[in-house]
Design an enzyme around this catalytic site. Sequence first.
Site, PDB file in Angstrom:
ATOM      1  N   LYS A  26      17.124  -6.955  21.751  1.00 22.68           N
ATOM      2  CA  LYS A  26      18.215  -7.932  21.760  1.00 22.68           C
ATOM      3  C   LYS A  26      18.405  -8.275  20.362  1.00 22.68           C
ATOM      4  O   LYS A  26      17.788  -9.181  20.103  1.00 22.68           O
ATOM      5  CB  LYS A  26      18.005  -8.927  22.766  1.00 22.68           C
ATOM      6  CG  LYS A  26      19.221  -9.986  22.916  1.00 22.68           C
ATOM      7  CD  LYS A  26      18.578 -11.237  23.288  1.00 22.68           C
ATOM      8  CE  LYS A  26      19.686 -12.647  22.830  1.00 22.68           C
ATOM      9  NZ  LYS A  26      20.062 -12.285  21.471  1.00 22.68           N
ATOM     10  N   GLU A  60       6.468 -14.649  16.066  1.00 23.04           N
ATOM     11  CA  GLU A  60       6.819 -14.802  14.910  1.00 23.04           C
ATOM     12  C   GLU A  60       7.710 -15.896  14.760  1.00 23.04           C
ATOM     13  O   GLU A  60       8.954 -15.828  14.913  1.00 23.04           O
ATOM     14  CB  GLU A  60       7.143 -13.456  13.990  1.00 23.04           C
ATOM     15  CG  GLU A  60       6.178 -12.320  13.971  1.00 23.04           C
ATOM     16  CD  GLU A  60       5.152 -12.631  13.215  1.00 23.04           C
ATOM     17  OE1 GLU A  60       4.960 -13.536  12.507  1.00 23.04           O
ATOM     18  OE2 GLU A  60       4.026 -11.926  13.758  1.00 23.04           O
ATOM     19  N   CYS A  75      11.875 -17.296   7.203  1.00 25.86           N
ATOM     20  CA  CYS A  75      10.671 -18.022   7.940  1.00 25.86           C
ATOM     21  C   CYS A  75       9.633 -18.309   6.992  1.00 25.86           C
ATOM     22  O   CYS A  75       8.859 -19.393   7.025  1.00 25.86           O
ATOM     23  CB  CYS A  75      10.131 -17.439   8.768  1.00 25.86           C
ATOM     24  SG  CYS A  75       9.544 -15.468   8.366  1.00 25.86           S
ATOM     25  N   GLU A 134      12.056 -27.487   9.951  1.00 27.22           N
ATOM     26  CA  GLU A 134      12.421 -26.384   9.100  1.00 27.22           C
ATOM     27  C   GLU A 134      13.859 -26.682   8.933  1.00 27.22           C
ATOM     28  O   GLU A 134      14.635 -26.870  10.076  1.00 27.22           O
ATOM     29  CB  GLU A 134      12.276 -25.298  10.321  1.00 27.22           C
ATOM     30  CG  GLU A 134      12.539 -23.902   9.201  1.00 27.22           C
ATOM     31  CD  GLU A 134      12.085 -22.618  10.107  1.00 27.22           C
ATOM     32  OE1 GLU A 134      12.211 -22.793  11.242  1.00 27.22           O
ATOM     33  OE2 GLU A 134      11.958 -21.582   9.789  1.00 27.22           O
TER      34      GLU A 134
END
Length: 488
Positions: free
Chosen positions: A173, A248, A282, A380
């Site tokens: 996806k 992750e 990330c 973040e």
Amino acid sequence: MQQFQQYIGGRFSDGSARFESRDPATGSVWAMMPEAKTADVNAAVDAAETAFFASEWAGMTATTRGKLLYRLADLVAENAQTLAQLETRDTGKIIRETSAQIAYVAEYYRYYAGLADKIEGAHLPIDKPDMEVWLRREPMGVVAAVVPWNSQLFLSAVKIGPALAAGCTVVLKASEDGPAPMLEFARIFDQAGFPAGVLNVITGFGPECGAVLTSHPKVDHVAFTGGPETARQVVRNSAENLASTSLELGGKSPFIVFEDADIESAVNAQISGIFAASGQSCVAGSRLIISGKIKDAFLTRLTEKTASVVIGSPDDMATEVGPLCTEGQIRTAVDLIAASQAAGAKVITGGAPLDCDGNYFPPTVIDCSDAPNAPCLTNEFFGPVLSVLSFDSEDEALQLANDTNFGLASGVFTKDLTRAHRMMRSLRAGIVWVNTYRAVSPIAPFGGHGLSGFGREGGLQSALDYTKLKAIWLRTSDDPIPDPFVMR
Ligand code: NAD
């Protein structure tokens, strides 16, 4: 207007619905994407299941699987420029970076191709005289791979590559934000000669496409990259089917600079660590933890260099910082910076969106020395925003670095070898970079712990992670089986 299609069972189709994709550099709609609804997801999973159990893939030797992956790697390399241009257009990631990264994605597929016929079983020295026991490593089955927009070709390669090397089939996806490069990748994959249904590529929105896929009863493993909140939903979804998961997720990675560091090198690495990919990484080194002895000198050099960063159109090779992928990220940055200023943090440079079309946010540095509780230190951004703290001792540096619920990456700059070793040992992160930052390779495992998730991508183990073990027992004696009521 460019049109894209989904890829299910070796066929391209428009999907149950269509949605618009916007160019992050201009804000205008440039393409129409297929939106996978429940029926499309079901069709993709069915195709992957059929390919797994009932196509030539099921009986294919590992060596032949490897050869197909090598062919795929060659095709990715040949088409790297087209893929890079599409990723740049649909996500705003600068062409300078997408060109280099996608050329390297081909190397990832080559690495996994080489692993395909090195996934070995074992013969066990079992503790019974009349028994032989072997372990077979078999592919897990149907894998649902879900990726975010940033570096999609890369993030999907570290899932598709090991999964196919192990003999699994995959439904990928793509992110609803910037799916174009993955839908084009499907066209390239189609030319490599894999049996239909081995890889299926769909895109759509979280609740209808992502949730249906990750809770699908025919999915054996979910490989997810994204944010921690979505990851919680994905784990809940996969619990429906008790499918295994690998996650992750994000990070709030410390970038520690000691007073003996090579300043120029550390400044460059810090710029790369937080401003490359406009901070949408990330592993962004988003918390600078700097020795108080060099703080002023370091920040002066950092702000000088930051002032000369070229902000511009992502398709210009000279651009170093392009737009953020979505408008929502600008709002997040503005809100977090305001809340951090209210908590006492001081913006040294940047801090507000640029007054132009597109999702442009400039490189930003915030001094949090007097604001240890500023939200910019814990949240973040997924944008080019660096928060700064200073320390007086090695212990304090370590304590600040480990003061996070994330655990993905970390960086240390020092010329002191023994100190470097102490830091390597004590930093709580899946990756420690010493006197470098943001280096990756298919050969090195990548991943974290805590809010950064679990599981590792890359490295030898990654292909094994897509297998399950089967223990096979063979009795070698011709004597009748003794007492049936005693376990042997
Ligand atoms: P996100 O979590 O919002 O979305 C990621 C993917 O999950 C998208 O494809 C989305 O459609 C899908 N999704 C959303 N809701 C879902 C649901 N209920 N069920 C199943 N799937 C669902 O992430 P994002 O904002 O697109 O990406 C940014 C995040 O990804 C950041 O936190 C970043 O740190 C992380 N990231 C991690 C890595 C890594 O390797 N550790 C790499 C890149 C990005």
